[in-house]
Design a protein around this motif. Structure first.
Motif, PDB file in Angstrom:
ATOM      1  N   LEU A  69       0.886  -1.159   0.000  1.00 29.18           N
ATOM      2  CA  LEU A  69       0.000   0.000   0.000  1.00 29.18           C
ATOM      3  C   LEU A  69       0.920   1.203   0.000  1.00 29.18           C
ATOM      4  O   LEU A  69       1.717   1.381   0.926  1.00 29.18           O
ATOM      5  N   ARG A  70       0.838   2.009  -1.052  1.00 27.94           N
ATOM      6  CA  ARG A  70       1.779   3.123  -1.215  1.00 27.94           C
ATOM      7  C   ARG A  70       1.012   4.441  -1.326  1.00 27.94           C
ATOM      8  O   ARG A  70       0.097   4.569  -2.138  1.00 27.94           O
ATOM      9  N   PHE A  71       1.435   5.396  -0.521  1.00 22.84           N
ATOM     10  CA  PHE A  71       0.903   6.748  -0.578  1.00 22.84           C
ATOM     11  C   PHE A  71       2.027   7.653  -1.055  1.00 22.84           C
ATOM     12  O   PHE A  71       3.024   7.812  -0.354  1.00 22.84           O
ATOM     13  N   ASP A  72       1.876   8.234  -2.224  1.00 22.83           N
ATOM     14  CA  ASP A  72       2.925   9.093  -2.768  1.00 22.83           C
ATOM     15  C   ASP A  72       2.868  10.518  -2.247  1.00 22.83           C
ATOM     16  O   ASP A  72       3.813  11.285  -2.414  1.00 22.83           O
ATOM     17  N   SER A  73       1.752  10.863  -1.614  1.00 25.76           N
ATOM     18  CA  SER A  73       1.625  12.189  -1.012  1.00 25.76           C
ATOM     19  C   SER A  73       0.587  12.110   0.108  1.00 25.76           C
ATOM     20  O   SER A  73      -0.218  11.183   0.146  1.00 25.76           O
ATOM     21  N   PRO A  74       0.612  13.084   1.014  1.00 25.74           N
ATOM     22  CA  PRO A  74      -0.388  13.086   2.088  1.00 25.74           C
ATOM     23  C   PRO A  74      -1.725  13.607   1.560  1.00 25.74           C
ATOM     24  O   PRO A  74      -2.126  14.739   1.810  1.00 25.74           O
ATOM     25  N   ASP A  75      -2.410  12.750   0.817  1.00 22.60           N
ATOM     26  CA  ASP A  75      -3.673  13.129   0.183  1.00 22.60           C
ATOM     27  C   ASP A  75      -4.855  12.625   1.026  1.00 22.60           C
ATOM     28  O   ASP A  75      -4.677  12.179   2.157  1.00 22.60           O
ATOM     29  N   HIS A  81      -1.946  -5.351   4.414  1.00 24.91           N
ATOM     30  CA  HIS A  81      -0.852  -5.304   3.441  1.00 24.91           C
ATOM     31  C   HIS A  81       0.441  -5.752   4.105  1.00 24.91           C
ATOM     32  O   HIS A  81       0.610  -5.609   5.320  1.00 24.91           O
ATOM     33  N   ASP A  82       1.377  -6.265   3.292  1.00 20.58           N
ATOM     34  CA  ASP A  82       2.688  -6.651   3.810  1.00 20.58           C
ATOM     35  C   ASP A  82       3.527  -5.413   4.121  1.00 20.58           C
ATOM     36  O   ASP A  82       4.211  -5.358   5.134  1.00 20.58           O
ATOM     37  N   LEU A  83       3.488  -4.448   3.217  1.00 20.27           N
ATOM     38  CA  LEU A  83       4.275  -3.224   3.327  1.00 20.27           C
ATOM     39  C   LEU A  83       3.377  -2.016   3.146  1.00 20.27           C
ATOM     40  O   LEU A  83       2.468  -2.036   2.307  1.00 20.27           O
ATOM     41  N   ILE A  84       3.667  -0.962   3.904  1.00 13.73           N
ATOM     42  CA  ILE A  84       2.928   0.293   3.748  1.00 13.73           C
ATOM     43  C   ILE A  84       3.968   1.405   3.693  1.00 13.73           C
ATOM     44  O   ILE A  84       4.814   1.517   4.579  1.00 13.73           O
ATOM     45  N   TYR A  85       3.886   2.212   2.626  1.00 17.53           N
ATOM     46  CA  TYR A  85       4.881   3.254   2.386  1.00 17.53           C
ATOM     47  C   TYR A  85       4.174   4.591   2.216  1.00 17.53           C
ATOM     48  O   TYR A  85       3.195   4.689   1.483  1.00 17.53           O
ATOM     49  N   GLN A 141       8.001   6.894   5.583  1.00 18.47           N
ATOM     50  CA  GLN A 141       8.202   5.732   6.429  1.00 18.47           C
ATOM     51  C   GLN A 141       7.796   4.505   5.625  1.00 18.47           C
ATOM     52  O   GLN A 141       6.971   4.582   4.723  1.00 18.47           O
ATOM     53  N   LEU A 142       8.428   3.408   5.957  1.00 17.46           N
ATOM     54  CA  LEU A 142       8.083   2.122   5.367  1.00 17.46           C
ATOM     55  C   LEU A 142       7.824   1.178   6.527  1.00 17.46           C
ATOM     56  O   LEU A 142       8.709   0.948   7.354  1.00 17.46           O
TER      57      LEU A 142
END
Length: 160
Positions: free
Chosen positions: A73-79, A99-103, A140-141
């Protein structure tokens, strides 16, 4: 990618330990790409626990491999999606997919104050997102499953 984890102990073999509080991205092992933030956290946790020594744990991860082989799960900006996810996790109400990873962006102390104002109804979503846009946010990851931890490699530590 080089990642950091601030602690009061050396963490060569990260483990998933249930926290007694709700965090930005839920349950998991938190790392950051920002060395200064990890150093600051190491000092805070050492002061709070009154044991150990402020320790910067350093890791590497082959992000192309980990991001491909794990559920990410990836967030490219604080939207808006990021804000909803952080607010739900901070309130302990997130019921979505594991999710395994959250970025994504870190809700540090300053950002957390803004999110608290949102969660308590002082700010609406639009005001909160506008306030977050003027902040310098670091990433953060979070390693949220045992599967994800196998991609994290301990490189060393520094006393800070």
């Amino acid at each position: 990618m080089i990642l950091y984890h601030g602690s009061n102990v050396i963490v060569e073999q990260p483990k998933l330990i249930r926290q007694n509080r709700y965090l930005d991205f839920g349950f998991g092992f938190y790392t950051t790409t920002n060395r200064d933030q990890a150093v600051n956290f190491a000092q805070k946790v050492t002061d709070r626990r009154k044991t150990g020594a402020a320790t910067l744990n350093i890791y590497s991860v082959e992000e192309a491999v980990a991001f491909k082989e794990c559920s990410l799960l990836r967030f490219d900006s604080p939207d808006e999606a990021w804000l909803d996810f952080v607010a739900e996790n901070r309130q302990g109400t997130y019921q979505g997919k594991q999710h395994d990873l959250i970025y994504g962006a870190v809700a540090n102390d300053d950002v957390y104050r803004t999110i608290t104002l949102y969660m308590t109804g002082v700010l609406d979503k639009e005001q909160t997102l506008a306030a977050l846009k003027i902040r310098k946010l670091f990433n953060q990851l979070v390693f949220a499953t045992e599967k994800s931890l196998q991609y994290l490699h301990f490189e060393g530590r520094e006393l800070v």
